[in-house]
Design an enzyme around this catalytic site. Structure first.
Site, PDB file in Angstrom:
ATOM      1  N   ASP A 146      -2.855   2.592  -6.001  1.00  0.00           N
ATOM      2  CA  ASP A 146      -1.551   2.697  -4.980  1.00  0.00           C
ATOM      3  C   ASP A 146      -1.717   1.597  -4.424  1.00  0.00           C
ATOM      4  OD1 ASP A 146      -4.127   3.243  -3.626  1.00  0.00           O
ATOM      5  OD2 ASP A 146      -3.146   4.680  -2.617  1.00  0.00           O
ATOM      6  N   GLU A 147      -2.215   0.567  -4.769  1.00  0.00           N
ATOM      7  CA  GLU A 147      -1.937  -0.641  -4.022  1.00  0.00           C
ATOM      8  C   GLU A 147      -2.269  -1.831  -4.758  1.00  0.00           C
ATOM      9  OE1 GLU A 147      -4.692  -0.491  -0.438  1.00  0.00           O
ATOM     10  OE2 GLU A 147      -6.488  -1.569  -1.761  1.00  0.00           O
ATOM     11  N   ASP A 156       0.896  -1.272   0.020  1.00  0.00           N
ATOM     12  CA  ASP A 156      -0.091  -0.030  -0.199  1.00  0.00           C
ATOM     13  C   ASP A 156       0.915   1.208   0.032  1.00  0.00           C
ATOM     14  OD1 ASP A 156      -2.133   1.803   0.153  1.00  0.00           O
ATOM     15  OD2 ASP A 156      -2.380   1.503   2.188  1.00  0.00           O
TER      16      ASP A 156
END
Length: 409
Positions: A105-106, A9
Site C-alpha cells: 500500500d505504499e 501511502d
C-alpha cells in the site's frame, strides 16, 4: 537540481478496498479482521470511523469489539487487495516510471525534474491524490522531500488525504519535535533503549554523539542518527521502465460535460502529457484506449490498434475516433482519460500486408513532421513549462474532421 521524492501511502488500505465494492461499509465503523465469524484474530485494517472509537491495527478482535460494539467486520481478501495495489502502481507509473514499491500500500516515486509536466511538487501530489480517489475510490497521503526517509516521515504527518512537505529547512520545525518512537525504522525495543538513554524526541537523537549510539545500538545507531538529521543515502530502486504496460492521463471534470468539441479539447490536453511521457521514456505503442465515466458513474473503456507511435497527434486522432464512436449526446461525462499501450512488439505482433511493402511518402512525411514538432515542443516545455506553448486546437479539430489539411500551421 534538488531531488524530489514522493512517498504515496494508501490510507486504511484493506478496508478502503472493501468499501469500493461494498458501499454499505461507508460512513460506518468497519474493519478487516482475521476471522469475523468466530470473532477471533486481530484487526488488519480499520476505517477512520472505527479508529475514532479507539480501534487500532493489530488489536485483538474481542478488545476492538468492546471499544466499538457495532463495528462491521469483513474477512480478508488478499487477492483483491493485490489487484487494487496493482491498479494504484499502474496509475503512479503515469507520473514516473521510477517507482520503488515499499509494501502493498505504499511506494516511493522519483519526481525530480517533472515540474514542466505536472507543476510544482505540491500540485503534482494533489493530482495524484485526486486521481486515486476519483478513479479507484481510494484515499492516500503523500509525503514530499529530498530523500526516501524524509518522504516517508512526511507521509505520516497528515492522514487521511494529506499532502506534507519535509524539505531540509523544515526538519527542525516538523521532524525534530516528534517522539523518537514515530521515526521510520525505530521499533518498540529500540525506542525503549533510546528512552532509557534519555532520548525521547527526534531532536534529542539528532544532537546525540553518534559514537554513543553505535556503542549502544550497533551499526543501526549511526543510520538512526543520520535519519534524525534528515540524511538518507539509500537509493530509490525502481522497477525498470521496461515494466511499463501503458502511459495514460485522465481528468475528472469540474462539471458534467455534454459538448463533444469541448471534450476533444480536453482530450488533446491529456494526450499532450501522454505523448511527452512516452517520448521521454522512448516508448512507442500501438494500442490507444479511452476511458469515459458518465454522470451516472458508469465507466466504459474502448480501444483500437494503430501503427506503433508516440507522436501526440497520432495518439490524439485515434482517441478522437474512439470518442466520436462512443459519444452519447444525452449522456454527459464526468471523467475523460486516454492511454497508449502495447509497447512490446513481441506481445503485439502486427500482421503484414502486401500493401505494407508499397511506398507511403505522404504518411511518412506526416510522421516525421509530427515527430519534429513534438521534439521542439518537448524541449520548450521541459525548459519553460507546459503553459508556454500550445497547439492550434481549432485547426487540429478541423483536421480531424477533414476540414483542414495542415493541422500544425
Amino acid at each position: 537540481m534538488q531531488p524530489v521524492i514522493f512517498l504515496v501511502d494508501m490510507n486504511a488500505f484493506f478496508i478502503s478496498c472493501e468499501m469500493t465494492r461494498n458501499p454499505e461499509l461507508k460512513g460506518k465503523p468497519a474493519a478487516v479482521a482475521g476471522n469475523p465469524k468466530k470473532r477471533t484474530g486481530i484487526i488488519l485494517a480499520a476505517n477512520y470511523e472505527a479508529r475514532a472509537q479507539g480501534v487500532k491495527t493489530a488489536m485483538v478482535l474481542h478488545e476492538a469489539l468492546r471499544l466499538c460494539p457495532g463495528m462491521l467486520l469483513v474477512p480478508p481478501d488478499h487477492h483483491f487487495y493485490e489487484e487494487k495495489s496493482h491498479q494504484v502502481m499502474d496509475l503512479l507509473a503515469h507520473y514516473s516510471p521510477l517507482i520503488e514499491q515499499n509494501s502493498i500500500d505504499e511506494a516511493w516515486l522519483d519526481m525530480t525534474g517533472t515540474e514542466g509536466l505536472f507543476g510544482k511538487p505540491e500540485d503534482a501530489a494533489e493530482k495524484i491524490l485526486s486521481e486515486i480517489k476519483e478513479q479507484l475510490g481510494l484515499w492516500c497521503s503523500v509525503g514530499i522531500a529530498t530523500n526516501k526517509f524524509l518522504a516517508k516521515m512526511a507521509s505520516e504527518i497528515k492522514k487521511p488525504l494529506g499532502i506534507t512537505t519535509l524539505w531540509p529547512n523544515e526538519i527542525e520545525s516538523k521532524l525534530w519535535p516528534l517522539p523518537v518512537r514515530s521515526m521510520y525504522g525505530v521499533g518498540k525495543k529500540t525506542a525503549e533503549k533510546l528512552n532509557n538513554m534519555g532520548i525521547h524526541t527526534i531532536d534529542d537523537l539528532a544532537k546525540l554523539d553518534p559514537d554513543r549510539l553505535v556503542k549502544n545500538l550497533g551499526k543501526a545507531g549511526r543510520e538512526h542518527h543520520q535519519h534524525a538529521n534528515g540524511l538518507d543515502f539509500s537509493p530509490l530502486t525502481p522497477r525498470s521502465s521496461g515494466d511499463m504496460k501503458s502511459i495514460g492521463r485522465s481528468k475528472t471534470l469540474p462539471q458534467d460535460l455534454a459538448d463533444l468539441n469541448q471534450a476533444k479539447i480536453i482530450l488533446l490536453e491529456l494526450t499532450e502529457r501522454v505523448g511527452i511521457t512516452a517520448r521521454k521514456y522512448e516508448k512507442k505503442g500501438n494500442t490507444v484506449q479511452i476511458t469515459l465515466k458518465y454522470s451516472d458513474f458508469k465507466i466504459i473503456t474502448r480501444q483500437m490498434t494503430i501503427p506503433r507511435t508516440n507522436a501526440t497527434l497520432e495518439i490524439y486522432h485515434a482517441g478522437c475516433t474512439l470518442l466520436e464512436e462512443n459519444w452519447q449526446a444525452k449522456k454527459p461525462i464526468r471523467l475523460l482519460g486516454i492511454s497508449i499501450g502495447g509497447f512490446n512488439p513481441e506481445e503485439n505482433p502486427e500482421q503484414m500486408s502486401l500493401f505494407d511493402f508499397a511506398p507511403k511518402p505522404v504518411t511518412g512525411e506526416h510522421n516525421v513532421h509530427n515527430e519534429r514538432i513534438d521534439q521542439v515542443m518537448d524541449k520548450i516545455r521541459a525548459k519553460h513549462g507546459m503553459e508556454k506553448i500550445h497547439r492550434g486546437t481549432i485547426q487540429i479539430l478541423h483536421a480531424k474532421t477533414g476540414q483542414d489539411k495542415n493541422p500544425d500551421r
